[in-house]
Scaffold this motif. Structure first.
Motif, PDB file in Angstrom:
ATOM      1  N   ARG A 170       1.008  -1.290  -0.010  1.00 35.07           N
ATOM      2  CA  ARG A 170      -0.093  -0.056  -0.114  1.00 35.07           C
ATOM      3  C   ARG A 170       0.725   1.131  -0.280  1.00 35.07           C
ATOM      4  O   ARG A 170       0.517   2.366  -0.643  1.00 35.07           O
ATOM      5  CB  ARG A 170      -0.870   0.118   1.186  1.00 35.07           C
ATOM      6  N   LYS A 171       2.092   1.193   0.612  1.00 36.34           N
ATOM      7  CA  LYS A 171       2.760   2.154   0.596  1.00 36.34           C
ATOM      8  C   LYS A 171       3.441   2.661  -0.793  1.00 36.34           C
ATOM      9  O   LYS A 171       3.278   3.940  -1.403  1.00 36.34           O
ATOM     10  CB  LYS A 171       4.138   2.020   1.528  1.00 36.34           C
ATOM     11  N   ARG A 172       3.600   1.739  -1.596  1.00 33.26           N
ATOM     12  CA  ARG A 172       4.147   1.949  -2.906  1.00 33.26           C
ATOM     13  C   ARG A 172       2.860   2.361  -3.629  1.00 33.26           C
ATOM     14  O   ARG A 172       3.081   3.418  -4.537  1.00 33.26           O
ATOM     15  CB  ARG A 172       4.526   0.478  -3.473  1.00 33.26           C
ATOM     16  N   LEU A 173       1.810   1.939  -3.447  1.00 36.25           N
ATOM     17  CA  LEU A 173       0.781   2.341  -4.367  1.00 36.25           C
ATOM     18  C   LEU A 173       0.301   3.652  -3.982  1.00 36.25           C
ATOM     19  O   LEU A 173      -0.293   4.434  -4.961  1.00 36.25           O
ATOM     20  CB  LEU A 173      -0.693   0.976  -4.014  1.00 36.25           C
ATOM     21  N   ASP A 174       0.357   4.171  -2.715  1.00 41.14           N
ATOM     22  CA  ASP A 174      -0.350   5.398  -2.359  1.00 41.14           C
ATOM     23  C   ASP A 174       0.629   6.401  -2.917  1.00 41.14           C
ATOM     24  O   ASP A 174       0.284   7.616  -3.228  1.00 41.14           O
ATOM     25  CB  ASP A 174      -0.451   5.276  -0.691  1.00 41.14           C
ATOM     26  N   ALA A 175       1.898   6.103  -2.885  1.00 41.82           N
ATOM     27  CA  ALA A 175       2.764   6.742  -3.317  1.00 41.82           C
ATOM     28  C   ALA A 175       2.761   7.344  -4.827  1.00 41.82           C
ATOM     29  O   ALA A 175       2.681   8.339  -5.185  1.00 41.82           O
ATOM     30  CB  ALA A 175       4.459   6.473  -3.235  1.00 41.82           C
ATOM     31  N   MET A 176       2.341   6.323  -5.551  1.00 45.50           N
ATOM     32  CA  MET A 176       1.933   6.226  -6.945  1.00 45.50           C
ATOM     33  C   MET A 176       0.739   6.912  -7.353  1.00 45.50           C
ATOM     34  O   MET A 176       0.649   7.878  -8.004  1.00 45.50           O
ATOM     35  CB  MET A 176       1.953   5.067  -7.735  1.00 45.50           C
ATOM     36  N   LEU A 177      -0.258   6.422  -6.689  1.00 45.42           N
ATOM     37  CA  LEU A 177      -1.587   6.763  -7.066  1.00 45.42           C
ATOM     38  C   LEU A 177      -2.177   8.412  -6.323  1.00 45.42           C
ATOM     39  O   LEU A 177      -2.947   8.949  -6.814  1.00 45.42           O
ATOM     40  CB  LEU A 177      -2.682   5.888  -6.763  1.00 45.42           C
TER      41      LEU A 177
END
Lengths: 487, 63
Positions: free
Chosen positions: A221-228
């Motif tokens: 989720r950390k990666r996804l939130d950073a991207m999205l």
């Protein structure tokens, strides 16, 4: 008979891009309809570098084809539609058997058959097989049991892959590729859409990673939130970490054991050349094995499977290696050039064709290989030269590829005096068309070019064997013999 | 605009791979020297001073 060590549709293989050629092959077997209905078609792609979009492209599909250049569809769906078609054929009496929870335990290779030991929940049993097709994936247990080579290049990088269901609306149907994103979610990231509001995200996360740690939902989720960004809501459907190699077996045919798909050759996922080339392998093998089993062609016809599909594997490995080297440069200077291309591509069109985040899978042309015959069509188009897969074109109310015979076809365009040709029990059915049958002109552009008439001899897998200006029965017979490995 | 900034190389992927391959195994200094020789060769081939100045300006980021 298909042996499956699991039961039902596989969930482990997650290709998501099926190219036009795969859909055309599926259509011949009667299952492209549901794939096309379910699949997602996209045309707009965006390329980002660091914190900004550097350009946007529109694929502008070529007119006059039944199928789009590709669809995004999760592999489990693709397999499901294939199996449903098999079930339908079984109901009509086709002698096909699917055996789930049958795991291969051992192979004994004899000169004219193989003995398979199969484990099931009820115990072990043996099968004597005239022919064995190894379609058991990149880790191929059969390859291991036979002690065969699998050589090539290992890329020292891992990718975290996540399928997420978007809960936020209005997320566009586009392909987004980031090089070195400033959000730091990965060294590169790729986002594209599948059916059912599912999105596929690939994060390049480096070589030395703690897989268990990376796969924790909080870290994904950390990666996804950073991207999205913070405002996009989603749920995680499936995650995995993969590494990849570009390698192949030296030989795909070992007597009566024939390797197809990832068991024979493995590529990086960039460019969708894994599942798509597997489809082409079996399409190439099917008609040849059928002819050999029926006694219509000599055993050595099967050597051409190895020759043709090895050439295709080399081409796929080359293309996917180039994409991988562009996405993850292997040296400092390569990185400098890569970023120079990206910087220039923001304002200068010339640099954009050099940006390589994966070249779309296109079928191999069997130029100059054993079954390929002469090109005697003066002024004929490059794209239909001998060895090429036939491009589709509108024909009357339908399309050309559906009008071709399931066996060999003798296709004539505005040519006279042609008829079915029969040679040693093999018949090439004549299909006569006129360029006026397609007022759009696509048919003439793809099959005539500068010529006023054309004669094409076409294989069961819809590759061109040879072509001429006019009907020449002797030449056609010779080409037909050659295409059956009888020369 | 005399400098051609439209796509002009057939087989762009192949060219790019060949370019990168020439740098395989070179140190940073050797790579820089390679690039300098390449630029001088290409510049001589182009010849046109206006075109060369324009290319230099774009490379310098003042496009």
């Amino acid at each position: 008979m298909l042996l499956d060590d699991h039961e039902g549709i596989g969930q482990g293989s997650r290709a998501i891009c099926f190219a036009k050629r795969s859909l055309e092959i599926a259509n011949r077997y009667g299952c492209a309809g549901p794939m096309l209905d379910k699949g997602v078609v996209w045309n707009v792609g965006k390329v980002f570098h660091e914190d900004r979009q550097i350009y946007e492209f529109n694929l502008l599909p070529e007119e006059g084809h039944r199928f789009p250049a590709f669809i995004n569809l999760a592999q489990p769906y693709f397999e499901k539609f294939l199996v449903e078609r098999v079930r339908e054929a079984q109901a009509q009496g086709a002698p096909i058997e699917l055996r789930g929870k049958n795991r291969l335990e051992g192979i004994e290779v004899k000169e004219d058959h193989t003995v398979l030991t199969v484990a099931t929940p009820e115990g072990n049993y043996d099968i004597l097989a005239d022919w064995l097709i190894a379609a058991d994936g990149a880790g191929s247990p059969m390859r291991g049991m036979m002690g065969l080579d699998f050589e090539g290049r290992v890329f020292q990088d891992s990718f975290l892959i996540a399928d997420i269901r978007m809960l936020s609306e209005n997320f566009p149907t586009e392909r987004w590729f980031w090089f070195e994103p400033s959000h730091k979610a990965g060294a590169s990231t790729l986002l594209h859409k599948q059916p059912d509001d599912i999105w596929r995200v690939d994060f390049q996360i480096g070589w030395d990673v703690d897989r268990a740690e990376e796969l924790k939902e909080v870290n994904v989720r950390k990666r996804l939130d950073a991207m999205l960004g913070p405002d996009v809501e989603y749920e995680i459907v499936w995650t995995s970490i993969y590494t990849f190699q570009c390698r192949r077996m030296k030989q795909f045919r070992h007597g009566r054991v024939i390797f197809v798909g990832d068991s024979a050759h493995q590529v990086s996922p960039f460019g969708a050349r894994g599942a798509n080339s597997g489809m082409q392998d079996v399409d190439n093998l099917g008609w040849k094995l059928g002819m050999v089993i029926r006694g219509e062609a000599p055993d050595k016809l099967l050597d051409s499977y190895d020759e043709e599909r090895a050439a295709a594997a080399d081409e796929n490995i080359l293309n996917s290696t180039r994409a991988t080297d562009f996405i993850t440069p292997k040296s400092r200077i390569s990185h400098v050039f890569r970023n120079a291309v990206l910087a220039l591509s923001e304002t200068h069109a010339f640099a954009r064709p050099l940006v390589n985040s994966g070249r779309l899978s296109v079928p191999c042309i069997y130029d100059g290989l054993s079954l390929t015959g002469e090109d005697a069509l003066t002024g004929g188009p490059e794209q239909t030269r001998p060895g090429s897969p036939c491009p589709d074109a509108p024909l009357g109310d339908g399309f050309l590829l559906s009008a071709l015979d399931h066996g060999f076809t003798l296709l004539t365009v505005d040519a006279n005096d042609a008829a079915d040709v029969s040679e040693g029990g093999i018949v090439a059915r004549h299909l006569s068309i006129e360029k006026g049958d397609d007022p759009s002109g696509a048919l003439a552009r793809r099959y005539l070019g500068e010529a006023t008439s054309a004669v094409y001899l076409i294989r069961p897998d819809q590759h061109v064997i040879a072509r001429w200006d006019t009907y020449d029965e002797i030449a056609i017979r010779a080409a037909l013999r050659c295409a059956c490995a009888k020369e | 605009m005399p400098l051609n900034t439209k796509s002009n190389i057939a087989g762009a992927d192949e060219f790019y791979a060949e370019l990168i391959k020439w740098h395989d195994g070179l140190s940073d200094e050797e790579s820089a020297a390679f690039n300098a020789r390449l630029i001088l060769l290409l510049a001589n081939h182009i010849g046109d001073r206006t075109v060369l100045s324009e290319a230099l300006q774009i490379a310098g980021g003042s496009d």
